[in-house]
Design a protein around this motif. Structure first.
Motif, PDB file in Angstrom:
ATOM      1  N   VAL A   1       0.850  -1.191   0.000  1.00 15.51           N
ATOM      2  CA  VAL A   1       0.000   0.000   0.000  1.00 15.51           C
ATOM      3  C   VAL A   1       0.888   1.245   0.000  1.00 15.51           C
ATOM      4  O   VAL A   1       0.717   2.154  -0.814  1.00 15.51           O
TER       5      VAL A   1
ATOM      6  N   VAL B   1       1.625   4.309  -2.905  1.00 18.02           N
ATOM      7  CA  VAL B   1       1.508   5.739  -2.617  1.00 18.02           C
ATOM      8  C   VAL B   1       2.757   6.458  -3.135  1.00 18.02           C
ATOM      9  O   VAL B   1       2.666   7.520  -3.757  1.00 18.02           O
TER      10      VAL B   1
ATOM     11  N   PHE C   1      -0.544  -5.549  -6.741  1.00 16.53           N
ATOM     12  CA  PHE C   1      -1.982  -5.673  -6.999  1.00 16.53           C
ATOM     13  C   PHE C   1      -2.579  -6.838  -6.200  1.00 16.53           C
ATOM     14  O   PHE C   1      -3.616  -6.684  -5.556  1.00 16.53           O
TER      15      PHE C   1
ATOM     16  N   VAL D   1      -2.677  -5.960  -2.426  1.00 14.74           N
ATOM     17  CA  VAL D   1      -3.696  -4.964  -2.097  1.00 14.74           C
ATOM     18  C   VAL D   1      -5.096  -5.569  -2.232  1.00 14.74           C
ATOM     19  O   VAL D   1      -5.992  -5.285  -1.428  1.00 14.74           O
TER      20      VAL D   1
ATOM     21  N   HIS E   1      -5.645  -7.343   0.851  1.00 17.38           N
ATOM     22  CA  HIS E   1      -6.024  -6.373   1.888  1.00 17.38           C
ATOM     23  C   HIS E   1      -7.506  -6.044   1.775  1.00 17.38           C
ATOM     24  O   HIS E   1      -8.232  -6.038   2.776  1.00 17.38           O
ATOM     25  N   THR E   2      -7.959  -5.759   0.538  1.00 20.85           N
ATOM     26  CA  THR E   2      -9.362  -5.392   0.326  1.00 20.85           C
ATOM     27  C   THR E   2     -10.292  -6.494   0.834  1.00 20.85           C
ATOM     28  O   THR E   2     -11.232  -6.228   1.589  1.00 20.85           O
TER      29      THR E   2
ATOM     30  N   TRP F   1     -10.100  -6.937   4.631  1.00 18.61           N
ATOM     31  CA  TRP F   1     -10.654  -5.755   5.300  1.00 18.61           C
ATOM     32  C   TRP F   1     -12.180  -5.799   5.294  1.00 18.61           C
ATOM     33  O   TRP F   1     -12.827  -5.595   6.316  1.00 18.61           O
ATOM     34  N   PHE F   2     -12.755  -6.096   4.127  1.00 17.33           N
ATOM     35  CA  PHE F   2     -14.212  -6.134   4.027  1.00 17.33           C
ATOM     36  C   PHE F   2     -14.791  -7.282   4.847  1.00 17.33           C
ATOM     37  O   PHE F   2     -15.881  -7.166   5.402  1.00 17.33           O
TER      38      PHE F   2
ATOM     39  N   TRP G   1     -17.543  -1.205  -3.325  1.00 20.41           N
ATOM     40  CA  TRP G   1     -16.204  -1.274  -3.920  1.00 20.41           C
ATOM     41  C   TRP G   1     -16.284  -1.332  -5.446  1.00 20.41           C
ATOM     42  O   TRP G   1     -15.576  -0.597  -6.145  1.00 20.41           O
TER      43      TRP G   1
ATOM     44  N   SER H   1     -14.950   1.577  -7.856  1.00 17.33           N
ATOM     45  CA  SER H   1     -13.871   1.246  -8.793  1.00 17.33           C
ATOM     46  C   SER H   1     -14.282   1.591 -10.222  1.00 17.33           C
ATOM     47  O   SER H   1     -13.501   2.177 -10.979  1.00 17.33           O
TER      48      SER H   1
ATOM     49  N   SER I   1      -7.570   3.064  10.501  1.00 22.42           N
ATOM     50  CA  SER I   1      -8.812   2.492   9.985  1.00 22.42           C
ATOM     51  C   SER I   1      -9.275   3.222   8.737  1.00 22.42           C
ATOM     52  O   SER I   1      -9.661   2.595   7.743  1.00 22.42           O
TER      53      SER I   1
ATOM     54  N   GLY J   1      -7.189   2.238   5.954  1.00 19.04           N
ATOM     55  CA  GLY J   1      -7.532   0.887   5.513  1.00 19.04           C
ATOM     56  C   GLY J   1      -8.726   0.887   4.584  1.00 19.04           C
ATOM     57  O   GLY J   1      -8.749   0.180   3.578  1.00 19.04           O
ATOM     58  N   VAL J   2      -9.712   1.706   4.918  1.00 21.22           N
ATOM     59  CA  VAL J   2     -10.910   1.801   4.072  1.00 21.22           C
ATOM     60  C   VAL J   2     -10.543   2.394   2.714  1.00 21.22           C
ATOM     61  O   VAL J   2     -10.913   1.860   1.657  1.00 21.22           O
TER      62      VAL J   2
ATOM     63  N   ALA K   1      -7.610   2.482   1.219  1.00 25.15           N
ATOM     64  CA  ALA K   1      -6.784   1.537   0.449  1.00 25.15           C
ATOM     65  C   ALA K   1      -7.637   0.399  -0.104  1.00 25.15           C
ATOM     66  O   ALA K   1      -7.464  -0.011  -1.250  1.00 25.15           O
ATOM     67  N   ALA K   2      -8.572  -0.095   0.697  1.00 24.90           N
ATOM     68  CA  ALA K   2      -9.392  -1.226   0.254  1.00 24.90           C
ATOM     69  C   ALA K   2     -10.314  -0.824  -0.884  1.00 24.90           C
ATOM     70  O   ALA K   2     -10.484  -1.565  -1.854  1.00 24.90           O
ATOM     71  N   LEU K   3     -10.901   0.369  -0.793  1.00 29.49           N
ATOM     72  CA  LEU K   3     -11.883   0.789  -1.792  1.00 29.49           C
ATOM     73  C   LEU K   3     -11.231   1.290  -3.081  1.00 29.49           C
ATOM     74  O   LEU K   3     -11.703   0.995  -4.170  1.00 29.49           O
ATOM     75  N   LEU K   4     -10.147   2.073  -2.950  1.00 29.92           N
ATOM     76  CA  LEU K   4      -9.651   2.811  -4.111  1.00 29.92           C
ATOM     77  C   LEU K   4      -8.388   2.246  -4.743  1.00 29.92           C
ATOM     78  O   LEU K   4      -8.162   2.420  -5.941  1.00 29.92           O
ATOM     79  N   MET K   5      -7.550   1.586  -3.940  1.00 28.26           N
ATOM     80  CA  MET K   5      -6.243   1.229  -4.487  1.00 28.26           C
ATOM     81  C   MET K   5      -6.255   0.179  -5.595  1.00 28.26           C
ATOM     82  O   MET K   5      -5.519   0.321  -6.566  1.00 28.26           O
ATOM     83  N   PRO K   6      -7.075  -0.889  -5.464  1.00 28.43           N
ATOM     84  CA  PRO K   6      -7.001  -1.911  -6.514  1.00 28.43           C
ATOM     85  C   PRO K   6      -7.184  -1.346  -7.926  1.00 28.43           C
ATOM     86  O   PRO K   6      -6.404  -1.657  -8.828  1.00 28.43           O
ATOM     87  N   VAL K   7      -8.166  -0.467  -8.113  1.00 29.60           N
ATOM     88  CA  VAL K   7      -8.420   0.048  -9.468  1.00 29.60           C
ATOM     89  C   VAL K   7      -7.256   0.927  -9.928  1.00 29.60           C
ATOM     90  O   VAL K   7      -6.842   0.877 -11.083  1.00 29.60           O
TER      91      VAL K   7
ATOM     92  N   PRO L   1      -3.624   6.169   3.529  1.00 28.05           N
ATOM     93  CA  PRO L   1      -2.993   4.845   3.447  1.00 28.05           C
ATOM     94  C   PRO L   1      -1.581   4.804   4.041  1.00 28.05           C
ATOM     95  O   PRO L   1      -1.149   3.757   4.512  1.00 28.05           O
TER      96      PRO L   1
END
Lengths: 142, 247, 121
Positions: free
Chosen positions: A48, A52, A89, A92, A95-96, A99-100, A129, A133, C19, C22-23, C25-31, C73
């Motif tokens: 992650v 960044v 990828f 992450v 992680h997604t 996390w969910f 999500w 996305s 936290s 984490g949210v 990164a989980a929601l936005l990073m993959p795309v 993140p």
């Protein structure tokens, strides 16, 4: 001296002058898939942070003009970079998913006096999500 | 099917041994036997000096927790048939000091449990004449899951954070604190927060989650700790925004 | 103890940042990683030109979005990495060094993101 004794944990030697304590191995997380999964989940944070840094480099190259930006894009096409980004990828994504799946355990939602099922909360997380996305991709590619 | 099964049991005598050793026993294999039955057979027929704790044999007293093949288990609820025909290794509960054979010292847990005040705290007690503290089924449902804890300490043996940081309050104690925090009759959340908002309280937990996996009563201590963190964070921001409101 | 008070005070704050990060990164990073790390470099989709990318980032909302995308993140990483070093490697005695490294890194990254996004044309 075990870590427990060193840190002054509860003293109860009165009744048991002698006992045996085992030391926790540094590799405690290797023996069991569940623990290994936990450590991998925590290590996903490195990827992650890595992405960044990539994003910051991208913004930096963007501000320095078309040539700098082209150089950034060229560097991203390096097979080693692509391999690293593929691993990033996957981590992450891991992680997604974790996390969910864990979020509903930390956040209790009650409707009409009943706790909303974990699957329902996790499910709505996944839907959000996918929608977000798709919106981000649409905004960038439109 | 084999008629007997091998048991590898930890032996430790503080008077004679520098470190625990394993002793092998051969016991009859019966499909309806749990690990505790095999230990009782050893004590009755093979070696009366074997020491271990047990009481109810039905998953209520929480005395017979041990490591079975490396996993924290209630030995009264763990069938030999799950492991047969392989040998079964029985060790004392992990991360606790061993007093003798399979018996661990649990004062550390008892002290921590008492510290988090797992009982109903009232600012002012009602007199008996005023009647009971009433509660609706919905209000009971909020904390019921956390009240199922039998103090068997399996979650401590599953928690690497407790193993590494002995000052950590640990899963069961925090879950029980939370059980009273969210009880509609209780008014002691603030008192408990002062104890549990320290680093060794809730913040040391990294949500490994194994405590929940091993819990024989499905208490979900890991969930309880994260919920508590959320409450503590909310309280923190509240006290920042409204410092005069903090009591 | 004087050293205990601020630590006790900051723990919920950093956990909230963890936290929130984490949210994000989980929601936005993959795309983002899929597009900029894989799809563009591999030529699955035609690369963004400099002018197009600059046009995208012109809007203040996009800059705020990118600031959040970079900052939170990093605090998420700081929290997790700190605890992984503590528990995984059992080097809790290096407590101060680790804390300064992790949160210092996150703060520097955040400042850098703010500076870069403000200095863009």
């Amino acid at each position: 001296m075990t870590p427990h004794e060193a840190k002054g944990a509860t003293q109860y030697t009165t009744y048991h002058p002698r006992w045996y304590r085992t030391r926790v191995s540094t590799y405690w997380w290797l023996g069991k898939w569940y623990y290994l999964k936990f450590v991998l989940r925590e290590l996903s944070s490195i990827f992650v942070a890595y992405f960044v840094v990539i994003t910051l480099l991208q913004i930096h190259s963007l501000s320095r003009g078309p040539e700098a930006y082209a150089r950034f894009e060229e560097r991203m096409r390096n097979p080693l970079m692509i391999a690293l980004d593929a691993i990033t990828f996957l981590f992450v994504l891991f992680h997604t998913i974790t996390w969910f799946n864990l979020a509903p355990r930390a956040m209790v939602v009650r409707l009409g006096g009943k706790r909303v099922s974990e699957i329902l909360i996790a499910g709505s997380n996944y839907v959000a999500w996918l929608v977000i996305s798709a919106s981000v991709a649409w905004f960038i590619l439109r | 099917m084999a008629e007997t099964i091998q048991l590898e049991v930890t032996r430790y005598s503080p008077e004679h041994d520098a470190a625990p050793t394993f002793q092998r026993f051969e016991v009859p294999y019966r499909k309806d036997w749990v690990v505790l039955d095999a230990l009782n057979y050893i004590k009755d027929k093979l070696d009366g000096s074997l020491s271990y704790r047990w009481s109810c044999r039905m998953g209520i007293c929480g005395s017979c927790g041990m490591m079975v093949n490396g996993e924290p288990k209630l030995t009264c609820a763990t069938f030999l048939s799950f492991y047969a025909p392989d040998a079964v290794r029985v060790e004392p509960l992990r991360y606790f000091p061993v007093v003798r054979d399979l018996v661990v010292e649990m004062t550390d847990f008892m002290v921590k449990l008492q510290k988090v005040k797992p009982w109903i705290i009232r600012k002012e007690e009602k007199s008996i004449a005023d009647g009971e503290y009433l509660q609706t089924p919905q209000q009971l449902d909020v904390y019921k899951q956390f009240s199922m804890c039998i103090n068997c300490m399996l979650c401590y043996a599953a928690c690497p954070v407790y193993g590494l940081d002995p000052l950590f309050t640990g899963p069961a104690a925090i879950a029980l604190a939370q059980r009273y925090n969210i009880d509609s009759r209780d008014q002691g959340a603030k008192e408990r927060m002062d104890i549990l908002s320290q680093h060794e309280g809730i913040w040391a937990c990294t949500f490994v989650g194994e405590c929940t996996e091993v819990c024989p009563k499905h208490v979900d201590p890991a969930g309880a700790i994260q919920q508590y963190k959320l409450t503590a964070a909310k309280e923190w921001f509240k006290s920042l925004l409204m410092p005069w409101g903090a009591k | 103890m004087a050293t205990d008070a601020p630590k006790k005070l900051l723990e919920p704050f950093f956990w909230t940042l963890f936290s929130a990060g984490g949210v994000v990164a989980a929601l936005l990073m993959p795309v983002h990683i899929f597009l900029f790390g894989l799809a563009f470099p591999l030529g699955w989709i035609r690369d963004l030109s400099h002018t197009r990318a600059l046009a995208l980032i012109e809007h203040p909302l996009v800059r705020i979005y990118l600031f959040v995308f970079c900052s939170l993140p990093l605090f998420h990483w700081a929290h997790r990495f700190r605890y992984t070093l503590y528990d995984g490697l059992q080097i809790k005695h290096l407590n101060e060094v680790i804390t300064v490294f992790c949160y210092g890194g996150a703060i520097i990254g955040t400042a850098l993101a703010g500076y870069l996004l403000l200095s863009l044309p």
